[in-house]
Scaffold this active site. Structure first.
Site, PDB file in Angstrom:
ATOM      1  N   LYS A  95       0.844  -1.202   0.000  1.00  0.00           N
ATOM      2  CA  LYS A  95       0.000   0.000   0.000  1.00  0.00           C
ATOM      3  C   LYS A  95       0.876   1.248   0.000  1.00  0.00           C
ATOM      4  O   LYS A  95       2.077   1.168   0.282  1.00  0.00           O
ATOM      5  CB  LYS A  95      -0.911  -0.027   1.229  1.00  0.00           C
ATOM      6  CG  LYS A  95      -0.167  -0.045   2.564  1.00  0.00           C
ATOM      7  CD  LYS A  95      -1.096  -0.388   3.731  1.00  0.00           C
ATOM      8  CE  LYS A  95      -0.315  -0.433   5.041  1.00  0.00           C
ATOM      9  NZ  LYS A  95      -1.143  -0.954   6.152  1.00  0.00           N
TER      10      LYS A  95
ATOM     11  N   ARG B 181     -10.896  -0.336  14.593  1.00  0.00           N
ATOM     12  CA  ARG B 181     -10.555   0.524  13.459  1.00  0.00           C
ATOM     13  C   ARG B 181     -11.414   0.149  12.263  1.00  0.00           C
ATOM     14  O   ARG B 181     -12.188   0.932  11.763  1.00  0.00           O
ATOM     15  CB  ARG B 181      -9.055   0.355  13.161  1.00  0.00           C
ATOM     16  CG  ARG B 181      -8.512   1.323  12.162  1.00  0.00           C
ATOM     17  CD  ARG B 181      -7.006   1.204  12.018  1.00  0.00           C
ATOM     18  NE  ARG B 181      -6.578  -0.026  11.335  1.00  0.00           N
ATOM     19  CZ  ARG B 181      -5.377  -0.210  10.820  1.00  0.00           C
ATOM     20  NH1 ARG B 181      -4.448   0.739  10.925  1.00  0.00           N
ATOM     21  NH2 ARG B 181      -5.053  -1.329  10.220  1.00  0.00           N
TER      22      ARG B 181
ATOM     23  N   TYR C 280      16.603  28.926  10.374  1.00  0.00           N
ATOM     24  CA  TYR C 280      15.428  29.632  10.902  1.00  0.00           C
ATOM     25  C   TYR C 280      15.388  29.599  12.427  1.00  0.00           C
ATOM     26  O   TYR C 280      15.699  28.556  13.037  1.00  0.00           O
ATOM     27  CB  TYR C 280      14.143  28.984  10.380  1.00  0.00           C
ATOM     28  CG  TYR C 280      13.846  29.288   8.935  1.00  0.00           C
ATOM     29  CD1 TYR C 280      13.586  30.592   8.520  1.00  0.00           C
ATOM     30  CD2 TYR C 280      13.816  28.271   7.994  1.00  0.00           C
ATOM     31  CE1 TYR C 280      13.290  30.854   7.187  1.00  0.00           C
ATOM     32  CE2 TYR C 280      13.527  28.533   6.656  1.00  0.00           C
ATOM     33  CZ  TYR C 280      13.271  29.831   6.265  1.00  0.00           C
ATOM     34  OH  TYR C 280      12.985  30.087   4.952  1.00  0.00           O
TER      35      TYR C 280
ATOM     36  N   MET D 286      12.433  23.920   4.374  1.00  0.00           N
ATOM     37  CA  MET D 286      11.583  23.226   3.408  1.00  0.00           C
ATOM     38  C   MET D 286      12.408  22.415   2.415  1.00  0.00           C
ATOM     39  O   MET D 286      12.057  21.287   2.071  1.00  0.00           O
ATOM     40  CB  MET D 286      10.712  24.239   2.652  1.00  0.00           C
ATOM     41  CG  MET D 286       9.692  23.568   1.743  1.00  0.00           C
ATOM     42  SD  MET D 286       8.696  24.725   0.794  1.00  0.00           S
ATOM     43  CE  MET D 286       7.737  25.511   2.053  1.00  0.00           C
TER      44      MET D 286
HETATM   45  C1  LIG Z   1      -0.440  -1.948   6.823  1.00  0.00           C
HETATM   46  C2  LIG Z   1      -1.034  -3.234   7.174  1.00  0.00           C
HETATM   47  C3  LIG Z   1      -0.260  -4.408   7.206  1.00  0.00           C
HETATM   48  C4  LIG Z   1       1.245  -4.399   7.092  1.00  0.00           C
HETATM   49  O1  LIG Z   1       1.752  -3.996   8.342  1.00  0.00           O
HETATM   50  P1  LIG Z   1       3.315  -3.875   8.641  1.00  0.00           P
HETATM   51  O2  LIG Z   1       3.358  -3.521  10.070  1.00  0.00           O
HETATM   52  O3  LIG Z   1       3.817  -2.792   7.760  1.00  0.00           O
HETATM   53  O4  LIG Z   1       3.933  -5.175   8.337  1.00  0.00           O
HETATM   54  C5  LIG Z   1      -0.909  -5.618   7.387  1.00  0.00           C
HETATM   55  N1  LIG Z   1      -2.247  -5.662   7.574  1.00  0.00           N
HETATM   56  C6  LIG Z   1      -3.021  -4.556   7.605  1.00  0.00           C
HETATM   57  C7  LIG Z   1      -4.480  -4.678   7.831  1.00  0.00           C
HETATM   58  C8  LIG Z   1      -2.439  -3.306   7.416  1.00  0.00           C
HETATM   59  O5  LIG Z   1      -3.191  -2.206   7.464  1.00  0.00           O
END
Ligand SMILES: *Cc1c(COP(=O)(O)O)cnc(C)c1O
Length: 371
Positions: free
Chosen positions: A43, A141, A262, A310
């Site tokens: 993802k 969640r 800054y 930045m």
């Molecule tokens: C992002 C995610 C993972 C992968 O998790 P990692 O900690 O990056 O290995 C697996 N399952 C779900 C549902 C996730 O949201």
């Protein structure tokens, strides 16, 4: 050390991504997880490292099941992986059904309404469509509550082909946290009715290291594939994947005390040397690492000097012998076996956030793999 002072080259930082390390890490996690199968979570553009090259590399390494978060990510991934199983963690929303089907994406159904939607669509199409079911066991969640899950009857699944039942651990990176065992027990109990006919999956990167009881039939690591330590506080079992390098743009040798950056938060003494590199928070280097992060030049660690801007970052290179740091010299900002984790700690965040933000503006250089 560094090349002779000269006219500098292009003022570009580059993000080096070692695809062979990604493949190595997948094989290592897959071996660790056996007899469970090992998927890959790609993802957010493969955690900022580039969906296509990373996914192709993982496919070549033997991975067959991939998870993305968004429908769009799944559609993009399908173009690169015609023969992989691709699951979409967001599930299915109204109006998304046809696109999921067209790209042969499997929605991870997160609530009863999604199950009804996907089932109605399958019925309307007169086709059996694959689905994964997500059960919430303590993350609060996404996912069916245990009560909602228990209420799912066989007939609610008619017309669908359940391919996976999954849940997600909230504290897998803290092996002693009591929620781990509680979630495992809830998941095992609720998913028992699917055992033997549908794969079950609970563990992501850190969960794999909680022991065989947590692996069920499929594990789904993300961040550990990309070099972040899945067992914080213990030696990192995976290989680093990213290195961030930048050229020095210019060097100040102070003949009087001066402040840097800054807010004038860093006070340099007379005689100090300050180097400026083209990496800033707009590139994903967290501003919160101001005054805390470290870089490396010719193998010598040097502290960030003042605030991250930045587009630019100051470094106190006084520890290096005079004349050895010049425009064009290469500086490592993320380096070594725990480079991402170290920068994350300096910024008060986690490796995930560093990785997903680093890919923004840098030129990416891939090594190895299926780039
Ligand atoms: C992002 C995610 C993972 C992968 O998790 P990692 O900690 O990056 O290995 C697996 N399952 C779900 C549902 C996730 O949201």
């Amino acid at each position: 050390m560094c090349p002779e002072p000269a006219v500098r080259g292009p003022a570009r930082a580059r993000l080096e991504i070692d695809l062979d390390a990604v493949a190595h890490n997948w094989r290592l996690l897959a071996a660790r997880a056996r007899p469970a199968a090992c998927a890959a979570v790609v993802k957010a553009d493969a955690y900022g490292l580039g969906l296509a090259p990373v996914a192709r590399t993982l496919r070549q390494a033997g991975c067959r099941t991939f998870f993305v978060a968004r429908l769009e990510e799944g559609a993009r991934l399908r173009a690169h992986l015609p023969d992989a199983e691709i699951l979409v963690l967001d599930g299915v929303g109204r109006g998304e059904e046809a696109e999921l089907e067209a790209h042969r994406l499997v929605p991870v159904l997160n609530q009863p309404g999604e199950l009804a939607l996907w089932r109605r669509y399958a019925a309307a199409r007169g086709r059996r469509l694959p689905a994964a079911l997500h059960l919430d066991t303590g993350m609060t969640r996404l996912g069916f509550t245990p009560a909602e899950f228990a209420a799912v009857e066989e007939e609610d699944l008619a017309g669908l082909e359940p391919v996976l039942v999954m849940s997600h651990l909230a504290c897998a990176d803290e092996p002693d946290h009591p929620l781990n065992a509680a979630q495992r027990a809830r998941f095992a109990a609720a998913s028992r009715r699917f055992a033997g006919r549908v794969r079950r999956s609970l563990a992501a990167s850190s969960g794999i290291f909680l022991g065989p009881d947590y692996r069920f039939e499929l594990v789904r690591p993300g961040v550990a594939l990309y070099g972040v330590n899945p067992v914080p506080g213990r030696p990192n079992p995976v290989r680093p994947v990213v290195r961030l390098v930048a050229p020095v743009l210019r060097v100040f040798t102070l003949d009087a005390p001066a402040t840097v950056g800054y807010g004038a938060t860093f006070e340099a003494l007379a005689g100090a040397r300050i180097a400026t590199v083209p990496v800033g928070y707009a590139d994903g280097l967290p501003r919160a690492a101001s005054g805390r992060g470290r870089a490396r030049i010719a193998g010598i660690e040097v502290p960030f000097a003042g605030r991250v801007s930045m587009d630019l970052l100051g470094l106190d290179v006084s520890a290096l012998p005079e004349g050895t740091v010049a425009p064009g010299c290469e500086v490592e900002i993320v380096y070594g076996p725990e480079g991402v984790d170290r920068l994350a700690a300096a910024a008060g965040t986690i490796g995930y956030e560093i990785l997903t933000r680093l890919g923004r503006r840098f030129v990416r250089h891939y090594r190895g793999g299926a780039a």
